[in-house]
Scaffold this motif. Structure first.
Motif, short mmCIF file in Angstrom:
data_model
loop_
_atom_site.label_atom_id
_atom_site.label_comp_id
_atom_site.label_asym_id
_atom_site.label_seq_id
_atom_site.Cartn_x
_atom_site.Cartn_y
_atom_site.Cartn_z
N ASP A 110 45.00 10.41 12.44
CA ASP A 110 45.85 10.22 11.27
C ASP A 110 45.80 8.79 10.71
N PHE A 111 45.21 7.86 11.41
CA PHE A 111 45.21 6.49 10.90
C PHE A 111 44.01 5.75 11.47
N THR A 133 46.91 -3.35 5.10
CA THR A 133 47.12 -2.96 6.50
C THR A 133 48.49 -3.45 6.97
N TRP A 147 46.32 1.19 9.47
CA TRP A 147 46.37 1.70 8.11
C TRP A 147 46.22 3.22 8.12
N SER A 148 46.61 3.83 7.00
CA SER A 148 46.53 5.28 6.90
C SER A 148 45.07 5.71 6.91
N GLY A 153 48.06 11.24 4.11
CA GLY A 153 48.99 10.17 4.41
C GLY A 153 50.04 10.61 5.39
N SER A 154 51.23 10.04 5.24
CA SER A 154 52.34 10.35 6.13
C SER A 154 53.61 10.11 5.40
N ALA A 158 52.04 5.04 3.04
CA ALA A 158 50.81 4.97 3.82
C ALA A 158 51.01 4.41 5.21
N PHE A 159 52.07 3.62 5.39
CA PHE A 159 52.28 2.98 6.68
C PHE A 159 53.61 3.38 7.27
N ARG A 162 55.21 7.60 11.33
CA ARG A 162 54.38 8.57 12.03
C ARG A 162 52.97 8.06 12.30
N THR A 163 52.56 7.02 11.63
CA THR A 163 51.24 6.47 11.87
C THR A 163 51.29 5.18 12.65
#
Length: 420
Positions: A110-111, A133, A147-148, A153-154, A158-159, A162-163
């Motif tokens: 995921d990232f 980032t 970073w995503s 994404g999430s 992007a950040f 979950r990532t």
């Protein structure tokens, strides 16, 4: 390690291995290490040996003087390895791991991420991060960039958590768990070092006391300051007793050193335990009568035969008798009982001393450890006697057991395989 049919060599090797395993170590010779290295490099995971090579290179670089602590990325062939260490005056504990092993695979889908060391050099992750980032500092100066990495994404941008949070948690958990285990290893070795320091101080005191007596009496005899012949004979007797005391102390330390080094050789032969018990009891009879602690022996009329080294087994029994005499109150008897039970020969040494607390009954068999009763009663000793007893019994395929009740004495039982 030992020739075929060399039973004494097999016993020595087994005893040494058991001692190292009990202390959390398995020492390998250079030949054994090379063998396992070849086996690993030919197996499905040849990279396993790379971690050991990294630690070896690190130790050579330190030249015996490692920094107190550190975190560093090193090269091993084409692989990057993270090394972490802590050190004090007694011990160095180090850990090595491949950086990708502690990044969860489910998270990396995921990232993207990039882990940089203190010099800004890439340890693991992508070589070219995007312009945006999220950066976090790990330890003192390592950096983690995240970073995503997916098109969807999430949540939260992007950040989002979950990532970023799973990777952060994985890296921080690895680093802090490594610090914890390294610190625990150092504390354990530091405790052993303190015991060794106490042992040296105790042994120094044990030597100083008889040597002082010998010197004072020898000077008085040399200068003719003894008023009578009876007093002169008494001084000679004291000198002989102190010399024997020093001899026993030296022999104990030499025997212990041989056992620790795995150099003790046992000469196995058939023995009658009843004869051995009576012989050892007669050797310490004068000591027991001086303190008003007679030895009471009891056993079956027939023979109880074992295969053992007479000198080593006598040493183990003498150590138990010496302890029983030292801890028993004046006017109480020390008992030695022997017999056969369940295919084994038993020798029990019974005293009427203060007893050993349940929390100490395993610890007293470790080297340099002395129980609370020794400290409270100011009882002389080196802290290696019971450790030697256990080593000797283990080498003979037997065991030593302890039963004790506070205020009601202790019973040490030696168990050996019986010869039918």
């Amino acid at each position: 390690l030992f020739a075929a049919g060399d039973h004494d060599g097999a016993q020595r090797t087994g005893l040494q291995l058991a001692q190292h395993l009990d202390s959390g170590r398995w020492l390998l010779t250079r030949g054994m290490a090379d063998y396992f290295r070849d086996e690993l490099t030919q197996s499905a995971r040849p990279e396993s040996w790379l971690l050991a090579e990294v630690l070896r290179a690190l130790w050579q670089e330190w030249q015996g003087r490692p920094p107190d602590r550190g975190l560093r990325a090193m090269e091993s062939g084409s692989r990057r390895v993270i090394t972490l260490w802590r050190a004090n005056a007694q011990i160095v504990a180090a850990l090595a791991a491949f950086p990708e092993n502690f990044i969860p695979g489910a998270v990396t889908r995921d990232f993207g991420y990039q882990l940089l060391d203190a010099n800004g050099k890439l340890v693991t992750g992508a070589s070219s991060p995007p312009s945006q980032t999220t950066t976090r500092v790990i330890g003192d100066s390592w950096m983690l960039r995240v970073w995503s990495g997916g098109s969807q994404g999430s949540e939260g941008g992007a950040f989002g958590p979950r990532t970023v949070l799973p990777l952060m948690a994985a890296v921080i958990l690895f680093l802090w768990s490594s610090v914890y285990f390294v610190a625990r290893a150092i504390r354990r070795e530091a405790a052993v070092a303190r015991l060794q320091s106490d042992f040296v101080a105790t042994v120094s005191h044990e030597f100083r006391s008889p040597l002082t007596t010998v010197r004072q009496l020898a000077e008085m005899l040399e200068m003719g300051q003894v008023p009578s012949e009876a007093r002169r004979l008494k001084y000679y007797q004291v000198l002989a007793d102190e010399a024997r005391r020093l001899q026993r102390l030296v022999e104990t330390l030499l025997n212990f050193g041989k056992m620790e080094a795995g150099a003790q050789r046992y000469r196995m032969e058939e023995l009658d335990i009843s004869n051995l018990v009576r012989q050892v009891a007669s050797e310490v009879d004068a000591q027991t009568h001086e303190g008003g602690r007679p030895i009471e022996i009891a056993g079956p009329p027939g023979e109880c035969r074992v295969r053992a080294d007479a000198e080593a087994l006598a040493l183990a029994l003498r150590n138990l008798l010496d302890n029983a005499i030292k801890y028993s109150p004046a006017g109480t008897a020390v008992g030695i009982h022997w017999g056969e039970e369940n295919g084994r020969v038993s020798i029990r040494v019974v005293d009427q001393g203060p007893g050993i607390d349940a929390a100490e009954r395993d610890a007293v068999f470790r080297k340099f450890v002395r129980g609370r009763a020794a400290a409270e009663g100011n009882v002389k000793g080196t802290g290696v006697g019971l450790a030697m007893v256990r080593q000797i019994l283990t080498a003979h395929g037997g065991e030593v057991q302890l039963e004790s009740e506070m205020g009601h004495g202790s019973t040490f039982t030696l168990l050996l395989p019986a010869l039918n």
